[in-house]
Motif scaffolding. Structure first.
Motif, PDB file in Angstrom:
ATOM      1  N   SER A  10     -12.212   3.740   1.678  1.00 41.71           N
ATOM      2  CA  SER A  10     -11.535   2.658   2.378  1.00 41.71           C
ATOM      3  C   SER A  10     -10.560   3.336   3.333  1.00 41.71           C
ATOM      4  CB  SER A  10     -10.792   1.752   1.387  1.00 41.71           C
ATOM      5  OG  SER A  10      -9.713   2.447   0.786  1.00 41.71           O
ATOM      6  N   ILE A  12      -7.562   3.782   2.673  1.00 44.55           N
ATOM      7  CA  ILE A  12      -6.489   4.365   1.859  1.00 44.55           C
ATOM      8  C   ILE A  12      -7.017   5.318   0.798  1.00 44.55           C
ATOM      9  CG2 ILE A  12      -4.622   3.776   0.245  1.00 44.55           C
ATOM     10  CD1 ILE A  12      -4.271   1.182   1.812  1.00 44.55           C
ATOM     11  N   LEU A  13      -8.220   5.070   0.280  1.00 45.85           N
ATOM     12  CA  LEU A  13      -8.777   5.878  -0.797  1.00 45.85           C
ATOM     13  C   LEU A  13     -10.140   6.432  -0.407  1.00 45.85           C
ATOM     14  CD1 LEU A  13      -7.992   3.525  -3.831  1.00 45.85           C
ATOM     15  CD2 LEU A  13      -6.726   5.582  -3.172  1.00 45.85           C
ATOM     16  N   HIS A  29      -5.931   9.850  -2.474  1.00 52.88           N
ATOM     17  CA  HIS A  29      -5.067   8.926  -1.747  1.00 52.88           C
ATOM     18  C   HIS A  29      -4.897   9.500  -0.347  1.00 52.88           C
ATOM     19  CE1 HIS A  29      -0.961   7.186  -0.775  1.00 52.88           C
ATOM     20  NE2 HIS A  29      -1.690   6.112  -1.033  1.00 52.88           N
ATOM     21  N   ASP A 126      -9.237  -1.458   0.189  1.00 53.68           N
ATOM     22  CA  ASP A 126      -7.861  -1.099   0.552  1.00 53.68           C
ATOM     23  C   ASP A 126      -7.333  -0.048  -0.431  1.00 53.68           C
ATOM     24  OD1 ASP A 126      -7.923  -2.844   2.723  1.00 53.68           O
ATOM     25  OD2 ASP A 126      -7.321  -4.535   1.493  1.00 53.68           O
ATOM     26  N   ASP A 127      -6.298  -0.378  -1.217  1.00 51.84           N
ATOM     27  CA  ASP A 127      -5.694   0.605  -2.117  1.00 51.84           C
ATOM     28  C   ASP A 127      -6.197   0.476  -3.554  1.00 51.84           C
ATOM     29  OD1 ASP A 127      -4.457  -1.752  -2.827  1.00 51.84           O
ATOM     30  OD2 ASP A 127      -2.415  -1.073  -2.420  1.00 51.84           O
ATOM     31  N   GLU A 128      -7.338  -0.201  -3.757  1.00 53.39           N
ATOM     32  CA  GLU A 128      -7.862  -0.421  -5.095  1.00 53.39           C
ATOM     33  C   GLU A 128      -9.228   0.230  -5.297  1.00 53.39           C
ATOM     34  OE1 GLU A 128      -5.829  -4.702  -6.318  1.00 53.39           O
ATOM     35  OE2 GLU A 128      -8.011  -4.557  -6.068  1.00 53.39           O
ATOM     36  N   ARG A 266      -5.087   0.557  -8.925  1.00 55.72           N
ATOM     37  CA  ARG A 266      -4.427   0.403  -7.632  1.00 55.72           C
ATOM     38  C   ARG A 266      -3.499   1.592  -7.417  1.00 55.72           C
ATOM     39  NH1 ARG A 266      -0.789  -4.749  -5.396  1.00 55.72           N
ATOM     40  NH2 ARG A 266      -1.192  -4.330  -3.179  1.00 55.72           N
ATOM     41  N   VAL A 267      -3.570   2.191  -6.236  1.00 56.82           N
ATOM     42  CA  VAL A 267      -2.798   3.392  -5.911  1.00 56.82           C
ATOM     43  C   VAL A 267      -1.947   3.099  -4.682  1.00 56.82           C
ATOM     44  CG1 VAL A 267      -2.886   5.845  -5.355  1.00 56.82           C
ATOM     45  CG2 VAL A 267      -4.692   4.815  -6.769  1.00 56.82           C
ATOM     46  N   ARG A 268      -0.628   3.222  -4.830  1.00 56.70           N
ATOM     47  CA  ARG A 268       0.276   2.925  -3.727  1.00 56.70           C
ATOM     48  C   ARG A 268       1.331   4.015  -3.599  1.00 56.70           C
ATOM     49  NH1 ARG A 268       2.439  -2.427  -5.969  1.00 56.70           N
ATOM     50  NH2 ARG A 268       1.595  -1.475  -7.847  1.00 56.70           N
ATOM     51  N   ALA A 272       5.894   1.507  -1.245  1.00 60.23           N
ATOM     52  CA  ALA A 272       5.162   0.277  -0.983  1.00 60.23           C
ATOM     53  C   ALA A 272       5.791  -0.870  -1.770  1.00 60.23           C
ATOM     54  CB  ALA A 272       3.695   0.435  -1.388  1.00 60.23           C
TER      55      ALA A 272
END
Length: 275
Positions: A10, A12-13, A29, A126-128, A266-268, A272
């Motif tokens: 994505s 983000i990942l 990440h 996204d971030d998941e 989920r990675v933030r 965030a």
């Protein structure tokens, strides 16, 4: 595809899925370049003809890190079950069929020791990271199985002021060198790792009411880790690690029926906003 692996991303990942065990071999990440999952120094060594005589020893000798799914049994195989299971279950040892697109990978395998058809999709949104898995009983008789998800996180994610919480509990993760294993009952169906990044792992607590906490933070100087592995496993599980001893597990699947699971990571970044 990269060496038989499927690469998905994505914005983000980024993840690599290996056909052996449908293992998530890496999860990155992208904004920070941070590796989320642990890897061992020998992870990319080619397979050889040599093997230790017991499956537990062989699993640990060649363990590469990453994220495995353990079916139809986690841990040591019960001696009374026929045909015998390898350590951590047949699914983690098999070569799965993979089909991927830009952001998702579908993995499928039919087990031979138990009549199960497993269909597993890893998707990056996204971030998941979302893992959707179905396990179908393809036989004419009920089967009982155990199931665990086996993500091994990079140990240095837990350095400094990192904390791990599930429900109202805080799980201690000592600094390296250290090690240990705990089998936590009544897991809340979610946990949060807060440190350099914020990681939220969620799962179905009815399907996975326990959490295995495995810590190998360069604390074992002999075989198989040689002080070279820094990993923390946070592993939702259907059953206690060493029970029952005379069956695969407590999940019963009727003929032709399917059990479904969704696990989300989920990675933030730490700055965030928290939802």
């Amino acid at each position: 595809m990269s060496g038989g692996r499927v690469v998905i991303a994505s914005g983000i990942l980024r993840a690599e899925i290996d056909p052996e065990g449908a293992r998530i071999a890496s999860l990155t990440h992208l904004p920070t370049g941070r590796q989320i999952l642990a890897t061992t120094p020998w992870a990319d060594e080619p397979r050889d003809a040599f093997a230790l005589p017991d499956s537990s020893g062989e699993w640990h000798r060649r363990y590469p890190g990453g994220w495995h799914v353990l079916l139809p049994r986690a841990g040591d195989p019960p001696a009374e079950v026929e045909p015998p299971q390898p350590f951590h279950g047949e699914a983690a040892w098999r070569t799965w069929m993979l089909a991927g697109d830009r952001s998702s990978c579908r993995a499928r395998v039919t087990l031979r020791t138990v009549s199960l058809e497993i269909d597993r999709t890893a998707a990056l949104i996204d971030d998941e990271l979302r893992l959707d898995t179905t396990v179908r009983n393809a036989s004419a008789t009920p089967v009982r199985i155990g199931w665990a998800e086996h993500p091994a996180f990079a140990g240095d994610l837990f350095d400094g002021a990192s904390t791990v919480g599930t429900g109202e509990r805080e799980i201690p993760v000592a600094a390296a060198p250290s090690g240990g294993f705990d089998d936590v009952s009544g897991a809340a169906g979610s946990l949060r790792i807060t440190g350099e990044l914020r990681l939220d792992l969620t799962w179905d607590p009815h399907l996975f009411p326990r959490l295995f906490v495995w810590r190998e933070r360069r604390g074992s100087t002999g075989f198989p880790w040689w002080g070279a592995v820094d990993a923390v496993g946070l592993e939702p599980s259907s059953d206690p690690y060493a029970h029952p001893r005379n069956a695969l597990g407590s999940i019963e699947i009727a003929p032709g029926e399917t059990v479904r699971s969704r696990v989300v990571l989920r990675v933030r970044g730490i700055d965030a906003p928290t939802p």
